[in-house]
Design an enzyme around this catalytic site. Structure first.
Site, PDB file in Angstrom:
ATOM      1  N   CYS A  94      -5.244  -4.041  40.967  1.00 34.14           N
ATOM      2  CA  CYS A  94      -5.446  -2.875  40.254  1.00 34.14           C
ATOM      3  C   CYS A  94      -3.935  -2.238  40.167  1.00 34.14           C
ATOM      4  CB  CYS A  94      -6.319  -1.799  40.833  1.00 34.14           C
ATOM      5  SG  CYS A  94      -6.088  -1.658  42.516  1.00 34.14           S
ATOM      6  N   HIS A 104      -7.463   2.394  45.500  1.00 27.83           N
ATOM      7  CA  HIS A 104      -7.632   2.097  44.132  1.00 27.83           C
ATOM      8  C   HIS A 104      -6.585   2.780  43.182  1.00 27.83           C
ATOM      9  CE1 HIS A 104      -9.739   0.087  40.641  1.00 27.83           C
ATOM     10  NE2 HIS A 104     -10.043   1.007  40.269  1.00 27.83           N
TER      11      HIS A 104
END
Length: 880
Positions: A548, A827
């Site tokens: 990510c 994330h």
């Protein structure tokens, strides 16, 4: 509604909807209607309806809302009137009107609620600021900073007496413009001791003597000298002497507040507010201080005691100087090592202190670890598949050929390298001929990327070290354990041509003139999906196992359309430099073209960026695996890789740049910028690079040392508060930092090992301005994240307040990279803007976003601002 096209009348009736509803109910006309017959009620309705229409046309939302609510109440009274049985036609007539009134009231209530919330939020913010100012004033005890003093003198209108205690010569040369400043030199009492009556008697200036006598009428008395800090003052310092004389020992005149010491004195004040003084503060530049990009060394670079005399002759003509490599600034010291053994074997990483020599030693066991949070680890195995152009059905992962095992000779070399080279001599560093060396000024406010990595996977002899402060790559020859200016051309271990590197099996060397066959090949390589196509026709990026960080940077960069068009139109192809030793031979830029085309051709719902990940992973193996990496560091790596593949500079020999040859900082900045561009020329430099001014002041002799350096990303600290603004972060970035203890070094003027203070100022902004928030800090072997909400503007942003070169250009926010979670489990996502629409990119998923999401975004990590006018994407034509 008609009110949306005109300027709305300000709120004046109520503070919220609840209060406004009470105003609507509490009205004599409603009470009168409840006791009236149908004829009287209909008259009230008609009159009120006309008033409501007028209020709506005049954009008075509060009055219109009240009147429409009253109309609905009157209609309710009409249905309950005593003679309603004989007037059913009136009820039926106003039945439709009642629905209109209710609908308009609902629409107005939504607008009013938003306005009330905004008004109340502003009021709360004002109350918070007022309370903060009161608390700030209550916390003033013994000292005050320049910014707060300026606010007190201007916006808060405090009555302040300023006492300048510098020497008469310095005062006459430059002092504060304000009439509230008087001069009392440190030698006024000539060793007789400080007393208030003695000062009054010794002052010869009548205006100064008058103001000093009236000192009790001032809210504050502020004392300052050239550059002292309150915490460093000795008991016999003149500032302390005068302070005690007028406060502790004077029983006749009682001051309203204890006298305050101006932190950093006149030097600090002049740094923030040079226009508030009678003349600019003189800059004492060294006669031998070289302000250049070419030869400034970071703290963690080891300079050998001697450089071989034939070092320059063995290399190309340009090898006589240290080439200013372009690396965006990175704070790598806060990144924990995931696998100590792997990192040691492959890159010989060791956390390096600012004055510690480079040596290949194991990573400390206490180093914080990041757990492997991969979902599906991607393990390249087996040979690359044979592509079937006619039937691309099941794509498979292309493999990266393994590195050859180290030989016995390379093991011997490693043992030789373990001998520690001698640390840099900060007074006389050994560098190529014809170049003098400035004072070492590696700024702790923005630590370097403490990592030495091989120039390539097949070239273990030469290693490059990145430095975030100076933006250089310095080359270490591991055989001789010395730093060299370049990789020798005649060395058998020099960087191999692009064809021999570890690369994806697909040949990308052809011109990027797209054919239908190449378009299909790109779709096959990236495993493009067209089913379940996203409504907004945007293309997401599949998470390949904690990738990510990569996806968020790819999306954020690609939404800078001037940069993306450069690739999509094929303009980049003529600029590829396959001979640059610091580049990849064009591998990165060619694969970047394939990726951005697949992202923006509007034909796919999602891509699996395996080819691009494999290419960057072949250059930096940390990006080949499935462990989480830092998005900021990946952005630094990607910009540098793209730049080196496109660098058109010829790197000529440069004449020595001497500070004494330039009368002003502007001339010195222009000279160093020109020298920098002679060695760095690409679209990355043109769009993403600006210029810093670094100022260091010796606290013993007040000597100013100034240099200039390029930057691509500014890394700003965050105040320790729950909520702050980008402005506050930028102000904190510009504050002086103190170099004491082990950070001290010898001043080139007074030759003392003295304390110093220094700071960075933005001299010139880049066209695309990237801001990185320093959210992580190491505390007791644990990384702590700052979760503060940072308010940042999105449009028409004026950054000229923080720059020397004022520009009429306004900046707009084009993308934001977000970080969720902690250092050990997180994330990345991004907000990206296309035209007037924002999108939220979360790996494969892309949805439309509301700008209010950005206003309350507590996860902002990187901001991309652009001063370039919006552009349309130019997709390449596809031939048959």
């Amino acid at each position: 509604m008609t009110t949306s096209t005109k300027e709305k009348v300000g709120l004046y009736i109520a503070n919220d909807l609840e209060e406004l509803n009470k105003r609507a109910d509490d009205n004599p006309s409603i009470q009168k209607a409840k006791l009236s017959n149908c004829s009287q009620i209909t008259h009230i309705i008609e009159t009120t309806w006309q008033e409501a229409k007028k209020a709506e046309l005049s954009c008075d939302e509060e009055r219109a809302y009240v009147l429409y609510m009253r109309l609905f109440a009157c209609f309710t009274a009409l249905k309950q009137a005593k003679d309603v049985a004989n007037n059913q036609s009136s009820v039926q007539y106003y039945q439709k009107g009642a629905l209109i009134w209710l609908e308009k009231a609902d629409q107005l209530s939504e607008s009013l609620k938003s306005r009330y919330d905004e008004k109340n939020a502003v009021k709360l913010e004002e109350d918070r600021k007022n309370k903060a100012e009161i608390d700030e004033e209550n916390n003033l005890t013994t000292s005050i900073k320049s910014k707060l003093l300026y606010a007190y003198m201007n916006t808060r209108k405090k009555n302040i007496l300023l006492i300048d205690m510098r020497s008469t010569a310095n005062y006459d040369q430059s002092h504060m413009k304000t009439a509230a400043c008087i001069h009392i030199p440190c030698d006024l009492m000539k060793g007789k001791g400080w007393t208030s009556w003695g000062v009054e008697s010794a002052l010869t200036n009548s205006d100064a003597a008058s103001k000093f006598k009236q000192r009790a009428t001032y809210d504050y008395v502020v004392l300052f000298d050239e550059g002292s800090y309150e915490r460093d003052l000795s008991s016999d310092h003149c500032l302390q002497g005068l302070k005690q004389a007028i406060y502790s020992l004077d029983r006749d005149v009682k001051l309203k507040h204890e006298p305050l010491i101006l932190e950093g004195g006149y030097q600090d004040w002049s740094g923030y507010y040079p226009t508030e003084n009678t003349a600019p503060l003189p800059s004492n530049k060294s006669n031998n201080g070289l302000q250049s990009f070419e030869i400034a060394y970071p703290d963690d670079v080891i300079q050998p005691e001697q450089v071989p005399s034939d070092a320059a002759s063995d290399a190309q003509p340009e090898a006589g100087i240290f080439m200013p490599a372009v690396i965006p600034q990175v704070d790598r010291t806060r990144k924990p090592i995931q696998n100590p053994k792997l990192e040691q074997d492959e890159t010989q990483i060791k956390p390096i202190q600012s004055d510690e020599p480079l040596q290949p030693s194991p990573v400390a066991k206490e180093q914080p670890q990041i757990p492997d949070r991969s979902i599906k680890p991607i393990t390249p195995a087996g040979p690359s598949p044979v592509v079937n152009q006619e039937q691309p059905t099941i794509p498979t992962t292309r493999s990266i050929p393994p590195r050859p095992a180290p030989s016995a000779s390379s093991t011997a070399t490693t043992s030789e390298v373990s001998k520690q080279p001698k640390p840099i001599d900060t007074n006389q560093e050994n560098i190529p001929p014809k170049f003098s060396v400035p004072n070492r000024e590696t700024l702790p406010i923005y630590r370097p990327f403490n990592r030495a990595v091989p120039v390539s996977d097949t070239n273990a002899q030469f290693q490059k070290k990145f430095d975030a402060v100076t933006g250089r790559k310095i080359i270490l020859d591991t055989k001789t354990n010395q730093y060299v200016s370049n990789v020798p051309e005649n060395d058998s271990t020099r960087l191999p041509p692009a064809s021999s590197q570890t690369i994806p099996t697909i040949n990308r060397d052809t011109k990027p003139v797209l054919t239908e066959q190449k378009r299909r090949q790109i779709a096959y390589d990236y495993r493009a999906l067209t089913d379940s196509f996203q409504i907004n026709r945007r293309t997401g990026l599949k998470n390949l196992g904690n990738s990510c960080y990569m996806n968020s940077i790819i999306q954020s960069l690609s939404f800078n359309f001037r940069f993306t068009n450069y690739f999509l139109t094929g303009e980049f192809y003529k600029d590829i430099n396959q001979k640059n030793k610091f580049g990849s031979g064009g591998l990165v830029v060619k694969e970047w073209f394939n990726l951005v085309y697949a992202l923006w051709c509007s034909q796919f719902s999602q891509l699996s960026p395996y080819p691009f990940k494999n290419v960057v992973g072949s250059l930096q193996r940390a990006y080949l695996g499935t462990q989480q990496q830092d998005a900021h560091e990946f952005l630094v790596f990607l910009l540098d890789s793209l730049h080196e593949d496109l660098n058109q500079a010829t790197r000529p020999r440069l004449e020595e740049i001497k500070a004494e040859n330039y009368k002003t900082d502007q001339q010195l900045a222009d000279a160093t910028k020109q020298a920098f561009h002679l060695h760095n020329k690409s679209i990355v430099i043109d769009l993403f690079y600006g210029l810093f001014k670094s100022t260091t002041i010796c606290l013993s002799c007040s000597y100013n040392s100034i240099r200039f350096e390029a930057f691509a990303i500014i890394s700003v600290p965050i105040p320790p508060v729950r909520q702050c603004s980008l402005d506050e972060c930028m102000d904190l970035f510009r504050e002086f930092e103190h170099l004491t203890g082990e950070e001290r070094y010898e001043c080139s003027k007074c030759k003392r090992l003295s304390d110093k203070k220094r700071r960075l100022d933005i001299w010139e902004l880049p066209k695309i301005f990237i801001v990185h928030f320093k959210r992580f800090r190491l505390q007791q072997m644990r990384y702590i994240k700052n979760e503060s909400l940072i308010r940042y503007p999105t449009a028409s942003v004026d950054f000229s307040r923080w720059t020397h070169n004022r520009s009429a250009s306004k900046y707009s926010l084009v993308s934001v990279v977000n970080h969720f979670g902690s250092m050990n489990s997180g994330h990345y996502t991004s907000f990206c803007k296309d035209g007037n629409q924002w999108y939220y990119c979360d790996d494969e998923s892309i949805r439309a976003a509301d700008i209010r999401e950005l206003e309350n975004n507590v996860h902002a990590y990187l901001l991309f601002y652009s001063s370039i006018a919006p552009q349309q994407l130019s997709l390449p034509l596809i031939s048959n």
